[in-house]
Design a protein around this motif. Structure first.
Motif, short mmCIF file in Angstrom:
data_model
loop_
_atom_site.label_atom_id
_atom_site.label_comp_id
_atom_site.label_asym_id
_atom_site.label_seq_id
_atom_site.Cartn_x
_atom_site.Cartn_y
_atom_site.Cartn_z
N UNK A 93 0.61 -1.47 -0.19
CA UNK A 93 0.47 0.45 -0.08
C UNK A 93 0.94 1.26 0.37
N UNK A 94 2.01 1.13 -0.09
CA UNK A 94 2.86 2.37 -0.06
C UNK A 94 2.68 3.35 1.35
N UNK A 95 2.93 2.77 2.26
CA UNK A 95 2.24 3.66 3.56
C UNK A 95 3.67 4.66 3.73
N UNK A 96 4.91 3.89 3.37
CA UNK A 96 6.45 5.03 3.20
C UNK A 96 6.02 6.32 2.27
N UNK A 97 5.84 5.89 0.99
CA UNK A 97 5.86 6.65 -0.19
C UNK A 97 4.49 7.34 0.35
N UNK A 98 3.51 7.42 0.77
CA UNK A 98 1.77 7.92 1.25
C UNK A 98 2.38 8.63 2.63
N UNK A 99 2.65 8.03 3.57
CA UNK A 99 3.53 9.35 4.53
C UNK A 99 4.40 10.21 4.06
N UNK A 100 5.77 9.78 3.19
CA UNK A 100 6.25 11.32 3.06
C UNK A 100 5.71 12.42 2.43
N UNK A 101 4.20 11.59 2.04
CA UNK A 101 4.28 12.00 0.74
C UNK A 101 3.23 13.24 1.73
N UNK A 102 2.30 13.23 2.60
CA UNK A 102 1.29 13.68 3.32
C UNK A 102 2.66 14.70 4.13
N UNK A 103 3.13 14.15 4.53
CA UNK A 103 4.02 15.03 5.65
C UNK A 103 5.02 16.15 5.09
N UNK A 104 5.11 16.00 3.30
CA UNK A 104 5.71 17.43 2.08
C UNK A 104 4.51 18.06 1.94
N UNK A 105 3.32 17.23 2.14
CA UNK A 105 2.49 18.57 1.76
C UNK A 105 1.83 19.45 3.69
N UNK A 106 2.24 18.81 4.07
CA UNK A 106 2.45 19.93 5.39
C UNK A 106 3.38 20.53 5.93
N UNK A 107 4.29 20.10 5.24
CA UNK A 107 5.29 21.18 5.53
C UNK A 107 6.30 20.39 6.21
N UNK A 108 6.44 19.39 6.57
CA UNK A 108 7.00 18.90 8.09
C UNK A 108 7.44 18.01 7.84
N UNK A 109 8.08 18.38 6.87
CA UNK A 109 9.62 17.30 6.64
C UNK A 109 10.75 17.70 7.46
N UNK A 110 12.01 17.01 7.60
CA UNK A 110 13.21 17.43 8.21
C UNK A 110 14.01 18.92 7.73
N UNK A 111 13.48 19.00 5.94
CA UNK A 111 13.97 19.95 5.59
C UNK A 111 13.20 21.09 5.33
N UNK A 112 12.15 21.23 5.46
CA UNK A 112 11.27 22.26 6.24
C UNK A 112 11.13 22.66 7.36
N UNK A 113 11.15 21.79 8.08
CA UNK A 113 10.93 22.55 9.76
C UNK A 113 12.60 23.17 9.85
N UNK A 114 13.74 22.54 8.87
CA UNK A 114 14.98 23.51 9.45
C UNK A 114 15.09 24.74 8.82
N UNK A 115 14.27 24.70 7.52
CA UNK A 115 14.35 25.91 7.14
C UNK A 115 12.86 27.26 7.58
N UNK A 116 12.54 26.42 8.41
CA UNK A 116 11.12 27.45 8.99
C UNK A 116 12.33 28.37 10.02
N UNK A 117 12.12 29.49 9.83
CA UNK A 117 12.12 31.02 10.28
C UNK A 117 11.92 30.16 12.66
N UNK A 118 13.28 30.46 12.97
CA UNK A 118 12.78 30.13 14.14
C UNK A 118 11.99 30.97 15.03
N UNK A 119 11.38 30.26 16.57
CA UNK A 119 10.42 31.82 16.91
C UNK A 119 11.41 31.97 17.95
#
Length: 80
Positions: free
Chosen positions: A54-80
């Motif tokens: 069911x491509x669980x890993x790939x689908x989870x990665x796609x959902x995380x990317x769409x939500x901006x919750x990947x490691x790269x996206x979180x690293x690039x997010x401005x610090x609060x």
């Protein structure tokens, strides 16, 4: 992430020792506990097989990317 995990409840047969996903990996990994019965090991293998199919890993990665919750996206997010 709920849609990714829907339908897996029927795979988790209520035995004392079954398998669970390890999250945070880029591959399917299901861990069965050390006291698993042969049935528990078989259930863990069935769960892993279904997750691959069911491509669980790939689908989870796609959902995380769409939500901006990947490691790269979180690293690039401005610090609060």
């Amino acid at each position: 992430m709920r849609p990714v995990w829907e339908g897996y409840a029927g795979v988790w047969i209520p035995t004392p020792s079954e398998g669970r996903f390890l999250l945070g990996l880029r591959a399917v990994a299901v861990v069965a506990h050390g006291s698993s019965t042969p049935e528990g090991i078989a259930n863990a293998i069935k769960l892993a097989h279904r997750a691959v199919g069911e491509r669980t890993v790939e689908r989870t990665g796609e959902l995380l990317a769409a939500a901006g919750a990947t490691r790269d996206a979180l690293r690039e997010a401005p610090s609060r």
